[in-house]
Design an enzyme around this catalytic site. Structure first.
Site, mmCIF file in Angstrom:
data_model
loop_
_atom_site.group_PDB
_atom_site.id
_atom_site.type_symbol
_atom_site.label_atom_id
_atom_site.label_comp_id
_atom_site.label_asym_id
_atom_site.label_seq_id
_atom_site.Cartn_x
_atom_site.Cartn_y
_atom_site.Cartn_z
ATOM 1 N N GLY A 15 0.741 -1.103 -0.148
ATOM 2 C CA GLY A 15 -0.035 -0.272 0.134
ATOM 3 C C GLY A 15 0.687 1.193 -0.154
ATOM 4 O O GLY A 15 0.484 2.383 0.765
ATOM 5 N N LYS A 38 8.800 9.108 -8.622
ATOM 6 C CA LYS A 38 9.511 7.726 -8.408
ATOM 7 C C LYS A 38 10.624 7.648 -9.367
ATOM 8 O O LYS A 38 10.383 7.616 -10.719
ATOM 9 C CB LYS A 38 8.217 7.124 -7.706
ATOM 10 C CG LYS A 38 8.519 5.353 -8.119
ATOM 11 C CD LYS A 38 7.137 4.365 -8.147
ATOM 12 C CE LYS A 38 6.961 2.927 -7.492
ATOM 13 N NZ LYS A 38 5.702 2.251 -7.174
#
Length: 227
Positions: A15, A38
């Site tokens: 998650g 990211k």
């Protein structure tokens, strides 16, 4: 100078992206210029024109209502749903750390708070051919502190403690733990929260329930996680 935080996890599918979306949403709702980043993203789908959609970045962008351009959020996007180092062996375009860092620096120059998310767990290899680049190399290169996300259910204690001990051994700071898919009143989940804190000495800063639309963490406490 922007403040930064790195969101890592005990493994894949715990998650991280869901929690990161809630974090960015809270920052923006409190008037902060907040961005997402990211280094590498695997398991993505293609647009009709063939270009890959960075799915995690798109989810965070939509959840938080961000105006940050999607193309600035992730420099390496792969289709194959495996670790980035393996996806690159199949698809080409291996991760170059200097490109990852330059992309991050550009984002940091335009925003007050930058939340970076890891791929998989802390030991995820970003590249492993003639060069060896691990997720921790990215973390250390920009001196991130980390938030550790874990599933609140069975296995949480083992996953959290082992990950925390590894990170401590590598001098990677952990600012707090978030337990995801937490069920208040569930004896297992409540005990996991207690034991994770007791065995690591790291505070569980938030417990996130399935389907939550807000992060139950005071804004001042969230802001204090960033350095």
């Amino acid at each position: 100078m922007s403040k930064k935080l790195f969101v890592t996890g005990t493994g894949t599918d715990v998650g991280k992206t869901f929690v990161t979306g809630l974090i960015l949403k809270k920052l923006r709702e409190n008037g902060k210029r907040a961005a997402y980043y990211k280094a590498a993203m695997s398991g993505n789908v293609r647009r009709p024109d063939g270009r890959l959609i960075p799915g995690d970045a798109l989810y965070v962008k939509e959840t938080a209502g961000m105006d940050q351009p999607l193309e600035t959020m992730c420099p390496y996007v792969y289709e194959t749903a495996v670790s980035p180092h393996l996806a690159a062996k199949t698809e080409g375009n291996p991760v170059c750390l200097s490109q990852v860092l330059s992309g991050l620096d550009e984002v940091c120059a335009g925003y007050d708070y930058v939340t970076a998310e890891g791929s998989g767990g802390i030991l995820c290899p970003l590249r492993f051919d003639g060069q060896r680049i691990l997720l921790e190399d990215f973390i250390k290169a920009r001196q991130f502190s980390c938030l550790l996300v874990a599933d609140a259910g069975l296995g949480a204690i083992n996953g959290v403690v082992l990950t925390a001990e590894y990170m401590k051994s590598r001098n990677i700071p952990i600012k707090g733990i978030v337990l995801n898919r937490f069920e208040p009143g569930n004896p297992l989940h409540e005990d996991n929260r207690f034991m994770c804190q007791a065995l690591t000495g790291i505070r569980v800063v938030a417990c996130v329930k399935a389907g939550d639309s807000q992060l139950e963490l005071p804004f001042e406490a969230l802001e204090g996680l960033y350095e």
